[in-house]
Motif scaffolding. Structure first.
Motif, PDB file in Angstrom:
ATOM      1  N   LEU A 229       5.889   3.322   3.669  1.00 36.63           N
ATOM      2  CA  LEU A 229       5.033   4.484   3.956  1.00 36.63           C
ATOM      3  C   LEU A 229       4.808   5.295   2.690  1.00 36.63           C
ATOM      4  O   LEU A 229       3.684   5.749   2.406  1.00 36.63           O
ATOM      5  CB  LEU A 229       5.681   5.364   5.030  1.00 36.63           C
ATOM      6  N   TRP A 230       5.864   5.488   1.920  1.00 30.61           N
ATOM      7  CA  TRP A 230       5.762   6.239   0.667  1.00 30.61           C
ATOM      8  C   TRP A 230       4.799   5.546  -0.292  1.00 30.61           C
ATOM      9  O   TRP A 230       3.959   6.188  -0.929  1.00 30.61           O
ATOM     10  CB  TRP A 230       7.142   6.382   0.043  1.00 30.61           C
ATOM     11  N   ASP A 231       4.918   4.218  -0.404  1.00 34.28           N
ATOM     12  CA  ASP A 231       4.046   3.462  -1.299  1.00 34.28           C
ATOM     13  C   ASP A 231       2.574   3.655  -0.951  1.00 34.28           C
ATOM     14  O   ASP A 231       1.704   3.687  -1.833  1.00 34.28           O
ATOM     15  CB  ASP A 231       4.380   1.968  -1.238  1.00 34.28           C
ATOM     16  N   LEU A 232       2.276   3.754   0.339  1.00 34.89           N
ATOM     17  CA  LEU A 232       0.891   3.903   0.781  1.00 34.89           C
ATOM     18  C   LEU A 232       0.462   5.359   0.922  1.00 34.89           C
ATOM     19  O   LEU A 232      -0.667   5.636   1.331  1.00 34.89           O
ATOM     20  CB  LEU A 232       0.690   3.184   2.119  1.00 34.89           C
ATOM     21  N   GLY A 233       1.351   6.274   0.588  1.00 37.87           N
ATOM     22  CA  GLY A 233       1.003   7.689   0.656  1.00 37.87           C
ATOM     23  C   GLY A 233       0.813   8.202   2.070  1.00 37.87           C
ATOM     24  O   GLY A 233       0.012   9.120   2.304  1.00 37.87           O
ATOM     25  N   ILE A 234       1.539   7.633   3.028  1.00 40.14           N
ATOM     26  CA  ILE A 234       1.430   8.049   4.423  1.00 40.14           C
ATOM     27  C   ILE A 234       2.555   9.018   4.753  1.00 40.14           C
ATOM     28  O   ILE A 234       3.732   8.711   4.556  1.00 40.14           O
ATOM     29  CB  ILE A 234       1.479   6.828   5.366  1.00 40.14           C
ATOM     30  N   ASP A 235       2.206  10.189   5.248  1.00 37.86           N
ATOM     31  CA  ASP A 235       3.166  11.241   5.562  1.00 37.86           C
ATOM     32  C   ASP A 235       3.904  10.893   6.854  1.00 37.86           C
ATOM     33  O   ASP A 235       3.285  10.799   7.915  1.00 37.86           O
ATOM     34  CB  ASP A 235       2.424  12.568   5.725  1.00 37.86           C
TER      35      ASP A 235
ATOM     36  N   GLU B 110      -3.433   1.360  11.511  1.00 34.58           N
ATOM     37  CA  GLU B 110      -3.159  -0.073  11.434  1.00 34.58           C
ATOM     38  C   GLU B 110      -2.149  -0.378  10.325  1.00 34.58           C
ATOM     39  O   GLU B 110      -1.318  -1.282  10.470  1.00 34.58           O
ATOM     40  CB  GLU B 110      -4.462  -0.835  11.218  1.00 34.58           C
ATOM     41  N   LYS B 111      -2.205   0.383   9.224  1.00 33.20           N
ATOM     42  CA  LYS B 111      -1.214   0.204   8.164  1.00 33.20           C
ATOM     43  C   LYS B 111       0.181   0.580   8.655  1.00 33.20           C
ATOM     44  O   LYS B 111       1.159  -0.113   8.364  1.00 33.20           O
ATOM     45  CB  LYS B 111      -1.591   1.059   6.948  1.00 33.20           C
ATOM     46  N   VAL B 112       0.281   1.671   9.412  1.00 28.22           N
ATOM     47  CA  VAL B 112       1.571   2.099   9.965  1.00 28.22           C
ATOM     48  C   VAL B 112       2.136   1.007  10.876  1.00 28.22           C
ATOM     49  O   VAL B 112       3.318   0.656  10.803  1.00 28.22           O
ATOM     50  CB  VAL B 112       1.422   3.423  10.733  1.00 28.22           C
ATOM     51  N   GLN B 113       1.265   0.455  11.716  1.00 30.02           N
ATOM     52  CA  GLN B 113       1.722  -0.580  12.638  1.00 30.02           C
ATOM     53  C   GLN B 113       2.201  -1.821  11.886  1.00 30.02           C
ATOM     54  O   GLN B 113       3.221  -2.425  12.237  1.00 30.02           O
ATOM     55  CB  GLN B 113       0.592  -0.942  13.601  1.00 30.02           C
ATOM     56  N   LEU B 114       1.479  -2.209  10.837  1.00 27.72           N
ATOM     57  CA  LEU B 114       1.896  -3.354  10.029  1.00 27.72           C
ATOM     58  C   LEU B 114       3.236  -3.088   9.355  1.00 27.72           C
ATOM     59  O   LEU B 114       4.114  -3.966   9.318  1.00 27.72           O
ATOM     60  CB  LEU B 114       0.836  -3.672   8.975  1.00 27.72           C
ATOM     61  N   ILE B 115       3.415  -1.895   8.817  1.00 28.21           N
ATOM     62  CA  ILE B 115       4.676  -1.538   8.170  1.00 28.21           C
ATOM     63  C   ILE B 115       5.841  -1.667   9.155  1.00 28.21           C
ATOM     64  O   ILE B 115       6.904  -2.225   8.825  1.00 28.21           O
ATOM     65  CB  ILE B 115       4.605  -0.107   7.603  1.00 28.21           C
ATOM     66  N   LEU B 116       5.655  -1.180  10.368  1.00 31.69           N
ATOM     67  CA  LEU B 116       6.718  -1.267  11.366  1.00 31.69           C
ATOM     68  C   LEU B 116       7.049  -2.723  11.696  1.00 31.69           C
ATOM     69  O   LEU B 116       8.215  -3.095  11.787  1.00 31.69           O
ATOM     70  CB  LEU B 116       6.299  -0.513  12.630  1.00 31.69           C
TER      71      LEU B 116
ATOM     72  N   ASP C 123      -9.815  -1.103   4.447  1.00 29.61           N
ATOM     73  CA  ASP C 123     -10.807  -1.213   3.393  1.00 29.61           C
ATOM     74  C   ASP C 123     -10.394  -2.280   2.383  1.00 29.61           C
ATOM     75  O   ASP C 123      -9.205  -2.586   2.225  1.00 29.61           O
ATOM     76  CB  ASP C 123     -10.968   0.138   2.685  1.00 29.61           C
ATOM     77  N   PRO C 124     -11.362  -2.866   1.695  1.00 32.31           N
ATOM     78  CA  PRO C 124     -11.053  -3.956   0.757  1.00 32.31           C
ATOM     79  C   PRO C 124     -10.035  -3.573  -0.301  1.00 32.31           C
ATOM     80  O   PRO C 124      -9.232  -4.403  -0.726  1.00 32.31           O
ATOM     81  CB  PRO C 124     -12.417  -4.269   0.133  1.00 32.31           C
ATOM     82  N   ALA C 125     -10.050  -2.320  -0.736  1.00 38.49           N
ATOM     83  CA  ALA C 125      -9.124  -1.897  -1.785  1.00 38.49           C
ATOM     84  C   ALA C 125      -7.666  -1.970  -1.328  1.00 38.49           C
ATOM     85  O   ALA C 125      -6.768  -2.165  -2.146  1.00 38.49           O
ATOM     86  CB  ALA C 125      -9.459  -0.476  -2.224  1.00 38.49           C
ATOM     87  N   ALA C 126      -7.436  -1.804  -0.025  1.00 37.59           N
ATOM     88  CA  ALA C 126      -6.063  -1.808   0.491  1.00 37.59           C
ATOM     89  C   ALA C 126      -5.586  -3.203   0.875  1.00 37.59           C
ATOM     90  O   ALA C 126      -4.391  -3.413   1.080  1.00 37.59           O
ATOM     91  CB  ALA C 126      -5.962  -0.895   1.708  1.00 37.59           C
ATOM     92  N   ARG C 127      -6.514  -4.172   0.966  1.00 35.92           N
ATOM     93  CA  ARG C 127      -6.127  -5.497   1.451  1.00 35.92           C
ATOM     94  C   ARG C 127      -5.120  -6.179   0.528  1.00 35.92           C
ATOM     95  O   ARG C 127      -4.184  -6.821   0.986  1.00 35.92           O
ATOM     96  CB  ARG C 127      -7.369  -6.365   1.630  1.00 35.92           C
TER      97      ARG C 127
END
Length: 233
Positions: A114-120, A134-140, A159-163
């Motif tokens: 979460l920290w790496d992706l800047g998610i609070d 969707e990123k949170v769900q993948l991380i879990l 988005d393509p930049a995050a893939r």
């Protein structure tokens, strides 16, 4: 040893039209496998059968040598195509929920990702964008120490930049003896991380399969190019 074996697997929904028709496949341990095919060919159905959310009409599924049930579900980490968490929950609450529910969940790994992706982690889910949820769900899902990860369209909504980061997260967060099945039609994006592939056609038949690297060397073309040829309109 094979982590997943499907034998003569059949599944129909209505009017007897088969979604999967006597499907046979075997996936060894320690591989990243692409289950590739057009929309509606049965990719998600197969994933749901392996995870225990659906029951086959006939055939056999073995996960780590176990039929689908409590023992198989304990070693499978499943990412559905759509998010399913309550919007009233906080991200940190989801981490605690997973830690309570799954004995193999690594909360420290989840917080680091979460920290790496800047998610609070204190954020409410309802305040997050669809892609961030969707990123949170993948991380879990990837923070469990499972033996088989089932990822249904893990990059379709980002988005393509995050893939690239997400694919790196997938590759970097599983044990060497675990396997990952990725379903997608975005072949070019996932191709660099795949060890093996299956092309699943309409009617639930495996059209082509094998080593991703060998398929490229033998044909002189990428998997994406081969996919487009096989499934061209």
């Amino acid at each position: 040893m094979s982590i997943l074996v499907c034998r003569d697997l059949c599944k129909s929904y209505r009017r007897g039209v088969p979604v999967l028709d006597h499907l046979n496949l075997e996936i060894p341990e320690g591989k990243i496998v692409g289950l590739l095919g057009p929309n509606g060919c049965g990719k998600s159905t197969l994933i749901k059968l392996v995870s225990g959310l659906l029951q086959p009409n006939s055939g056999e599924i073995l996960v780590g040598g176990h039929p689908v049930g409590p023992e198989s579900c304990a070693i499978v980490s499943y990412l559905p195509e759509r998010t399913y968490f309550s919007s009233g929950m906080k991200v940190e609450g989801l981490i605690r929920f997973f830690a309570d529910f799954y004995a193999d969940f690594d909360a420290t790994r989840a917080r680091n990702l979460l920290w790496d992706l800047g998610i609070d982690p204190t954020a409410d889910l309802k305040s997050l964008s669809k892609g961030t949820k969707e990123k949170v769900q993948l991380i879990l899902v990837m923070s469990r120490r499972a033996r088989l990860y089932l990822l249904d369209e893990p990059i379709a909504g980002v988005d393509p930049a995050a893939r690239e980061y997400i694919l790196g997260t997938i590759v970097g967060n599983y044990a060497e003896d675990a396997s990952i099945i990725i379903t997608t039609h975005l072949i070019a994006d996932v191709e660099p991380v795949l060890d093996e592939f299956f092309f699943l056609g309409y009617g639930g038949h495996i059209i082509r399969s094998g080593s991703a690297e060998a398929a490229r060397l033998e044909s002189g073309r990428s998997l994406d190019e081969q996919f487009r040829e096989v499934f061209k309109c």
